[in-house]
Design a protein around this motif. Structure first.
Motif, short mmCIF file in Angstrom:
data_model
loop_
_atom_site.label_atom_id
_atom_site.label_comp_id
_atom_site.label_asym_id
_atom_site.label_seq_id
_atom_site.Cartn_x
_atom_site.Cartn_y
_atom_site.Cartn_z
N PRO A 85 37.26 -79.88 23.02
CA PRO A 85 38.08 -80.94 23.63
C PRO A 85 39.34 -81.24 22.84
CG PRO A 85 36.14 -81.88 22.56
CD PRO A 85 35.97 -80.39 22.53
N LYS A 86 40.30 -81.86 23.48
CA LYS A 86 41.54 -82.23 22.83
C LYS A 86 41.27 -83.29 21.77
CE LYS A 86 46.20 -83.98 23.79
NZ LYS A 86 47.13 -84.44 24.86
N PRO A 87 41.71 -83.07 20.54
CA PRO A 87 41.47 -84.05 19.47
C PRO A 87 42.24 -85.34 19.74
CG PRO A 87 42.10 -81.91 18.58
CD PRO A 87 42.41 -81.87 20.04
N PRO A 88 41.81 -86.44 19.15
CA PRO A 88 42.55 -87.69 19.29
C PRO A 88 43.95 -87.57 18.70
CG PRO A 88 40.35 -88.08 18.38
CD PRO A 88 40.59 -86.60 18.35
N TRP B 172 32.02 -81.72 26.98
CA TRP B 172 31.25 -81.80 25.74
C TRP B 172 30.60 -83.17 25.60
CZ3 TRP B 172 30.44 -77.62 22.66
CH2 TRP B 172 31.28 -76.52 22.84
N THR B 173 29.34 -83.16 25.19
CA THR B 173 28.63 -84.40 24.90
C THR B 173 27.93 -84.27 23.56
OG1 THR B 173 26.66 -83.63 26.08
CG2 THR B 173 28.26 -84.96 27.33
N LYS B 174 27.62 -85.41 22.95
CA LYS B 174 26.90 -85.40 21.68
C LYS B 174 25.48 -85.90 21.89
CE LYS B 174 30.49 -85.84 18.14
NZ LYS B 174 30.99 -86.66 17.01
N ASP B 175 24.51 -85.21 21.25
CA ASP B 175 23.14 -85.67 21.32
C ASP B 175 22.88 -86.71 20.22
OD1 ASP B 175 22.78 -84.28 18.93
OD2 ASP B 175 21.83 -82.55 19.90
N GLU B 176 21.63 -87.14 20.11
CA GLU B 176 21.32 -88.19 19.14
C GLU B 176 21.51 -87.75 17.68
OE1 GLU B 176 17.61 -85.97 20.42
OE2 GLU B 176 19.35 -86.90 21.36
N ASN B 177 21.57 -86.44 17.46
CA ASN B 177 21.77 -85.91 16.12
C ASN B 177 23.25 -85.62 15.82
OD1 ASN B 177 18.97 -85.85 15.44
ND2 ASN B 177 18.75 -84.01 16.71
N TRP C 271 42.87 -77.67 26.85
CA TRP C 271 41.58 -77.76 26.16
C TRP C 271 40.43 -77.71 27.16
CZ3 TRP C 271 46.04 -80.09 24.79
CH2 TRP C 271 46.47 -79.95 23.45
N ASN C 272 39.22 -77.61 26.62
CA ASN C 272 38.00 -77.59 27.44
C ASN C 272 37.98 -76.44 28.44
OD1 ASN C 272 36.69 -79.92 26.36
ND2 ASN C 272 38.07 -81.24 27.56
N LEU C 273 38.44 -75.28 28.01
CA LEU C 273 38.43 -74.10 28.88
C LEU C 273 37.67 -72.96 28.20
CD1 LEU C 273 42.11 -74.03 30.25
CD2 LEU C 273 40.04 -74.81 31.43
N ASP C 274 36.69 -72.43 28.92
CA ASP C 274 35.91 -71.29 28.44
C ASP C 274 36.32 -70.04 29.19
OD1 ASP C 274 33.98 -69.81 27.10
OD2 ASP C 274 32.46 -70.21 28.63
N THR C 275 36.51 -68.95 28.47
CA THR C 275 36.93 -67.69 29.09
C THR C 275 35.73 -66.98 29.71
OG1 THR C 275 38.70 -67.45 27.46
CG2 THR C 275 38.06 -65.48 28.68
N LEU C 276 35.84 -66.64 30.98
CA LEU C 276 34.76 -65.95 31.70
C LEU C 276 34.98 -64.45 31.76
CD1 LEU C 276 34.23 -68.39 34.73
CD2 LEU C 276 33.02 -68.34 32.53
#
Length: 472
Positions: free
Chosen positions: A317-320, A374-379, A350-355
């Motif tokens: 993702p695009k950084p702040p 993108w998401t973050k888990d509890e860890n 950003w947030n682009l995956d090459t297929l």
């Protein structure tokens, strides 16, 4: 301190870049320089704070308050001596280091950090310009011989330190010129090669021997090296680029970033490249996959080759912008970085995956990408989720710039028999020694791909370990 209140009365002033319409027409360095008086004023802003976080953040442990105070007072040679007590090549780091020291400067809390990197380059240039540097030639040789394999920043730093301790050092380089990443990986518009030549010439005068176009394990066997030398430093870098193994990867027009950058540096140096092998972005739609510094270098080089359109994509993702609460001061801030190359003309996404790579008659014509989230888990671990939104980006030329994974193993490491760690880098102990007696490893070969400043620090520390080993 000569002026303990300067940080309160003098604002941060950067030298800035040459105008875009001027600099994109050549490969000369884009960064300008301040006049001497302005530079002294900028050095005076170092407030000699009680806890110098700049020193803590610098991989080399540079003594910023000391050498900047001397620069402010115009004592350039003394400043240079303090600076080079920890950093062998301030003329390199003063140009290409991301300056973690500045990010940890106390004045960064007010977005006015001291211009440490520019000050560092200015100190080095001043002593060279004024002819204040005299070769440091050991008065007596120890009789010990060391082979340094690889002439990048780690190898050069290791060789420089060992030579000054009186050992006889020979640096072997597989390419036709000395400098490694400094020579062939970094564009001239960031680090002009005359700066590298100047340092190499000084090291030669001081007694370091350089041998180019020598592939250890092929041109010279490792048995011969181990027999002839009392110690060996492996500083071959992390030469295997991360690949993108998706359908269409074999299409013409898809290159690793370093293939492009190395060729352009050779062209500037006067090497004749056959037209059939020339990688030329002129009039083409260029896609750079990877959002780091090397990708930015591909952007700047493509601009100078007169590309029609340049796009740079990143899977993350695009950084702040500006600040990031997850990396507060004095940590290095993970924020959006806009380089001089980006300012010259580039669409960033950003947030682009090459297929897959699309092609016609074997020539790449575009790249199919998918948007991801993108998401973050509890860890705190990042998890990728596909959105199903697929599009095609037109591309006549694609550069893969996704970092490096480990050293090139061809011949050398297998013959030496050194152990590798789980990341396939050369395994070393706390003294940089490998599993093979009298063989040490330094820089990216041991650490993995990292910053030039970290490589110099590793080379310096490896030299100390080799010196202790030879004294035992």
């Amino acid at each position: 301190m000569g002026n303990p209140k300067a940080f309160m009365s003098i604002d941060r002033k950067e030298a800035g870049y040459r105008p875009v319409d001027e600099r994109v027409c050549d490969f000369s360095e884009v960064e300008q320089t301040l006049n001497i008086e302005d530079r002294k004023l900028q050095a005076s802003r170092c407030m000699d704070c009680g806890v110098p976080f700049c020193h803590w953040a610098c991989p080399l442990g540079n003594k910023q308050p000391e050498w900047q105070d001397l620069a402010y007072k115009g004592k350039w040679l003394q400043s240079y001596k303090v600076l080079t007590s920890t950093n062998d090549f301030p003329e390199f780091t003063g140009r290409i280091c991301p300056a973690p020291c500045e990010k940890s400067c106390v004045l960064k809390l007010h977005e006015q950090p001291v211009t440490i990197r520019e000050n560092e380059a200015a100190v080095a240039e001043r002593v060279f310009i004024e002819g204040l540097i005299n070769p440091i030639i050991p008065k007596q040789r120890t009789g010990k011989k060391i082979a340094v394999i690889g002439s990048g920043p780690a190898g050069l730093a290791c060789a420089n330190r060992l030579n000054r301790k009186g050992h006889t050092v020979t640096v072997f380089e597989k390419d036709e010129t000395i400098g490694g990443l400094l020579r062939l990986g970094i564009p001239d518009f960031k680090l002009h090669k005359s700066v590298v030549d100047r340092r190499i010439d000084l090291m030669k005068t001081e007694g370091v021997e350089f041998k180019t176009s020598v592939n250890i394990g092929v041109d010279i066997t490792t048995k011969e090296i181990l027999k002839e030398y009392d110690a060996v430093c492996v500083a071959i870098g992390a030469g295997v680029p991360r690949d993108l193994k998706v359908p269409g990867r074999e299409s013409k027009g898809v290159y690793f970033a370093l293939e492009f950058l190395q060729q352009q540096n050779r062209v500037i140096a006067g090497v004749q490249i056959p037209d059939a092998e020339r990688i030329n972005a002129k009039g083409k739609h260029v896609l750079v996959i990877g959002g780091g510094d090397t990708g930015s270098d591909c952007v700047g080089t493509s601009v100078r080759q007169k590309a029609e359109k340049i796009t740079q994509i990143e899977i993350m993702p695009k950084p702040p912008v500006g600040s990031n609460p997850e990396t507060p001061w004095p940590l290095y801030p993970m924020v959006l970085k806009t380089s001089s190359s980006h300012m010259e003309g580039c669409e960033r996404r950003w947030n682009l995956d090459t297929l897959r790579f699309l092609s016609e008659n074997g020539q790449v014509t575009g790249v199919e990408v998918e948007e991801v989230e993108w998401t973050k888990d509890e860890n705190g671990r990042m998890n990728l989720k596909r959105t199903g939104k697929v599009e095609t980006i037109k591309a006549d030329l694609v550069f893969l710039s996704m970092g490096f994974v480990h050293p090139l193993y061809e011949g050398l490491l297998q013959e030496l028999g050194v152990e590798l760690n789980e990341r396939k880098n050369v395994a070393v102990d706390g003294s940089h020694q490998t599993s093979v007696n009298k063989v040490f490893a330094s820089g990216d070969a041991a650490l993995g791909a990292s910053l030039v400043v970290r490589a110099i620090a590793s080379g310096r520390d490896t030299a100390e370990s080799i010196d202790e080993f030879l004294k035992a």
